[in-house]
Design a protein around this motif. Structure first.
Motif, PDB file in Angstrom:
ATOM      1  N   VAL A 149      51.102 -22.458   7.258  1.00 12.21           N
ATOM      2  CA  VAL A 149      50.267 -23.474   7.899  1.00 12.21           C
ATOM      3  C   VAL A 149      50.773 -24.827   7.411  1.00 12.21           C
ATOM      4  N   LEU A 150      51.104 -25.682   8.382  1.00  9.24           N
ATOM      5  CA  LEU A 150      51.634 -27.005   8.035  1.00  9.24           C
ATOM      6  C   LEU A 150      50.507 -28.031   7.991  1.00  9.24           C
ATOM      7  N   ILE A 151      50.385 -28.703   6.851  1.00  8.28           N
ATOM      8  CA  ILE A 151      49.397 -29.775   6.722  1.00  8.28           C
ATOM      9  C   ILE A 151      50.132 -31.105   6.662  1.00  8.28           C
ATOM     10  N   LEU A 162      56.898 -28.104   0.026  1.00  9.61           N
ATOM     11  CA  LEU A 162      57.102 -29.393   0.692  1.00  9.61           C
ATOM     12  C   LEU A 162      58.089 -29.247   1.835  1.00  9.61           C
ATOM     13  N   PHE A 163      57.729 -29.887   2.933  1.00 12.30           N
ATOM     14  CA  PHE A 163      58.558 -29.896   4.130  1.00 12.30           C
ATOM     15  C   PHE A 163      58.683 -31.377   4.499  1.00 12.30           C
ATOM     16  N   PRO A 164      59.478 -32.102   3.732  1.00 14.28           N
ATOM     17  CA  PRO A 164      59.374 -33.563   3.748  1.00 14.28           C
ATOM     18  C   PRO A 164      60.122 -34.208   4.909  1.00 14.28           C
ATOM     19  N   ILE A 217      67.240 -20.676   7.565  1.00 15.08           N
ATOM     20  CA  ILE A 217      67.486 -21.453   8.778  1.00 15.08           C
ATOM     21  C   ILE A 217      66.139 -21.680   9.449  1.00 15.08           C
ATOM     22  N   TYR A 218      65.906 -22.930   9.876  1.00 15.35           N
ATOM     23  CA  TYR A 218      64.644 -23.319  10.492  1.00 15.35           C
ATOM     24  C   TYR A 218      64.922 -23.817  11.907  1.00 15.35           C
ATOM     25  N   LEU A 219      64.452 -23.062  12.902  1.00 19.04           N
ATOM     26  CA  LEU A 219      64.564 -23.492  14.301  1.00 19.04           C
ATOM     27  C   LEU A 219      63.307 -24.268  14.652  1.00 19.04           C
ATOM     28  N   GLU A 220      63.467 -25.530  14.988  1.00 22.77           N
ATOM     29  CA  GLU A 220      62.337 -26.456  15.173  1.00 22.77           C
ATOM     30  C   GLU A 220      62.284 -26.953  16.605  1.00 22.77           C
ATOM     31  N   ALA A 221      61.147 -26.741  17.273  1.00 24.47           N
ATOM     32  CA  ALA A 221      60.977 -27.321  18.605  1.00 24.47           C
ATOM     33  C   ALA A 221      60.345 -28.706  18.503  1.00 24.47           C
ATOM     34  N   GLY A 222      59.834 -29.040  17.304  1.00 21.32           N
ATOM     35  CA  GLY A 222      59.175 -30.331  17.104  1.00 21.32           C
ATOM     36  C   GLY A 222      57.670 -30.165  17.121  1.00 21.32           C
ATOM     37  N   SER A 223      56.996 -30.947  16.291  1.00 17.06           N
ATOM     38  CA  SER A 223      55.545 -30.818  16.190  1.00 17.06           C
ATOM     39  C   SER A 223      54.903 -31.188  17.528  1.00 17.06           C
ATOM     40  N   GLY A 224      54.005 -30.326  17.976  1.00 20.71           N
ATOM     41  CA  GLY A 224      53.337 -30.568  19.249  1.00 20.71           C
ATOM     42  C   GLY A 224      54.221 -30.279  20.454  1.00 20.71           C
ATOM     43  N   ALA A 225      55.286 -29.528  20.257  1.00 18.32           N
ATOM     44  CA  ALA A 225      56.206 -29.221  21.352  1.00 18.32           C
ATOM     45  C   ALA A 225      55.482 -28.557  22.519  1.00 18.32           C
ATOM     46  N   VAL A 268      60.720 -20.285  12.272  1.00 18.99           N
ATOM     47  CA  VAL A 268      60.584 -20.867  13.605  1.00 18.99           C
ATOM     48  C   VAL A 268      59.304 -21.689  13.642  1.00 18.99           C
ATOM     49  N   GLY A 269      59.362 -22.884  14.221  1.00 17.25           N
ATOM     50  CA  GLY A 269      58.159 -23.707  14.311  1.00 17.25           C
ATOM     51  C   GLY A 269      58.214 -24.682  15.468  1.00 17.25           C
ATOM     52  N   GLY A 270      57.044 -25.255  15.741  1.00 19.06           N
ATOM     53  CA  GLY A 270      56.943 -26.254  16.797  1.00 19.06           C
ATOM     54  C   GLY A 270      56.311 -25.693  18.053  1.00 19.06           C
ATOM     55  N   GLY A 271      55.105 -26.124  18.365  1.00 18.89           N
ATOM     56  CA  GLY A 271      54.470 -25.778  19.638  1.00 18.89           C
ATOM     57  C   GLY A 271      53.879 -24.383  19.729  1.00 18.89           C
ATOM     58  N   VAL A 272      53.767 -23.663  18.624  1.00 18.23           N
ATOM     59  CA  VAL A 272      53.141 -22.335  18.678  1.00 18.23           C
ATOM     60  C   VAL A 272      51.620 -22.525  18.641  1.00 18.23           C
ATOM     61  N   VAL A 294      56.777 -18.060  10.730  1.00 13.53           N
ATOM     62  CA  VAL A 294      56.433 -19.022  11.771  1.00 13.53           C
ATOM     63  C   VAL A 294      55.600 -20.127  11.121  1.00 13.53           C
ATOM     64  N   VAL A 295      55.858 -21.367  11.535  1.00 11.49           N
ATOM     65  CA  VAL A 295      55.122 -22.513  11.013  1.00 11.49           C
ATOM     66  C   VAL A 295      54.215 -23.055  12.121  1.00 11.49           C
ATOM     67  N   ILE A 296      52.934 -23.202  11.793  1.00 11.19           N
ATOM     68  CA  ILE A 296      51.985 -23.747  12.774  1.00 11.19           C
ATOM     69  C   ILE A 296      51.212 -24.904  12.143  1.00 11.19           C
ATOM     70  N   GLY A 297      51.211 -26.038  12.822  1.00  9.99           N
ATOM     71  CA  GLY A 297      50.470 -27.200  12.350  1.00  9.99           C
ATOM     72  C   GLY A 297      49.436 -27.653  13.356  1.00  9.99           C
ATOM     73  N   THR A 298      49.923 -28.217  14.456  1.00 14.79           N
ATOM     74  CA  THR A 298      49.058 -28.851  15.453  1.00 14.79           C
ATOM     75  C   THR A 298      47.939 -27.942  15.960  1.00 14.79           C
ATOM     76  N   ALA A 299      48.252 -26.684  16.234  1.00 10.11           N
ATOM     77  CA  ALA A 299      47.236 -25.790  16.814  1.00 10.11           C
ATOM     78  C   ALA A 299      46.026 -25.650  15.893  1.00 10.11           C
TER      79      ALA A 299
HETATM   80  C1  1GP Z   1      56.592 -28.976  12.971  1.00  9.11           C
HETATM   81  O1  1GP Z   1      57.379 -26.762  13.178  1.00  9.11           O
HETATM   82  C2  1GP Z   1      56.299 -27.536  12.771  1.00  9.11           C
HETATM   83  O2  1GP Z   1      57.597 -29.414  12.168  1.00  9.11           O
HETATM   84  C3  1GP Z   1      55.000 -27.156  13.387  1.00  9.11           C
HETATM   85  O3  1GP Z   1      54.847 -27.658  14.696  1.00  9.11           O
HETATM   86  O4  1GP Z   1      52.682 -28.888  14.779  1.00  9.11           O
HETATM   87  O5  1GP Z   1      53.670 -27.900  16.860  1.00  9.11           O
HETATM   88  O6  1GP Z   1      52.700 -26.434  15.102  1.00  9.11           O
HETATM   89  P1  1GP Z   1      53.384 -27.696  15.390  1.00  9.11           P
END
Ligand code: 1GP
Length: 241
Positions: free
Chosen positions: A20-22, A76-78, A171-179, A201-205, A222-227
């Motif tokens: 969980v990304l904070i 840390l994911f700086p 290796i981190y495949l990133e779609a970008g936060s809020g993808a 893998v992260g971004g937009g899940v 898997v990394v999830i933040g925005t959701a």
């Molecule tokens: C962003 O991969 C992370 O660097 C998480 O992305 O905020 O879209 O979950 P989300």
């Protein structure tokens, strides 16, 4: 036991990890206790802390508070050198392999060394690849690099493999936060197929289904933040059995 060897051990046992990304810019200190309680009750295995624009003081205070509320490792994911604090358990030492901006390939890493020398943080070398997702994301803006087009799968695979051959540990495949679109199942499969090291893998899940798709395609973590930021009841779908 170190954070990385723990990840490796779990991945060898085919376990699936969830971070969980904070984002320190978005998380209010008074909300941390309640939020982390939800993380503790969920299947999450790690807490990542980072964002593209936060300052050190904020990150340090936040990490200390999170650590006080959980037994999960805090990594840390700086977005920048200024976010490195010894309060965390480990640091993803990222190099943006998808881009050709020397600042994010090596300059910032060199700048971080003076700080890291003084801390006892576990440093985990991570090849970071930004993949096209349908809109411009913060990573793209901040780093002034283009994401890798999703049609260019072979190049994505070769870039990830080059990171492994350089000795990177993740290796981190990133779609970008809020993808809009998370990294596609096909890209995850193709990359995983060639890697020995764990794949993040992260971004937009945003749903349990997307999470499971990423796992079944080969994502180890898997990394999830925005959701979770937008909808804390998403934690209810991901409760520990
Ligand atoms: C962003 O991969 C992370 O660097 C998480 O992305 O905020 O879209 O979950 P989300």
């Amino acid at each position: 036991e170190g954070i990385y060897s723990n990840i490796q051990g779990l991945v060898q046992k085919k376990e699936k990890l969830l971070a969980v990304l904070i984002d320190p810019d978005k998380m209010l200190l008074e909300k941390v206790t309640g939020f982390v309680e939800k993380i503790n009750r969920s299947v999450a295995t790690h807490i990542f802390v980072g964002g593209s624009t936060v300052d050190l003081y904020k990150t340090e205070v936040l990490v200390a508070k999170i650590k006080a509320e959980t037994k999960l490792p805090v990594v840390l994911f700086p977005g920048d050198v200024t976010q490195i604090t010894g309060e965390a358990d480990a640091l993803l030492f990222l190099s943006l392999l998808s881009g050709r901006n020397p600042d994010y390939l090596i300059t910032k890493q060199v700048q971080a060394v003076a700080k890291l020398r003084k801390l006892s943080l576990e440093v985990i070398s991570t090849g970071y690849l930004l993949i096209e997702n349908g809109k411009e994301t913060a990573v793209q803006k901040v780093t002034q690099t283009k994401p890798m087009p999703w049609a260019d799968v072979q190049n994505i695979v070769d870039t990830a493999k080059a990171g492994e051959l350089l000795g990177m540990k993740l290796i981190y495949l990133e779609a970008g936060s809020g993808a809009i679109h998370p990294v596609s199942d096909y890209i995850i499969k193709r990359v995983k197929n060639e890697l020995e090291i764990p794949l993040i893998v992260g971004g937009g899940v945003k749903s349990k289904q997307q999470l499971e798709n990423a796992y079944s395609s080969g994502a180890d973590m898997v990394v999830i933040g925005t959701a979770f930021e937008n909808n804390e009841s998403f934690f209810d779908d991901l409760k520990k059995p």
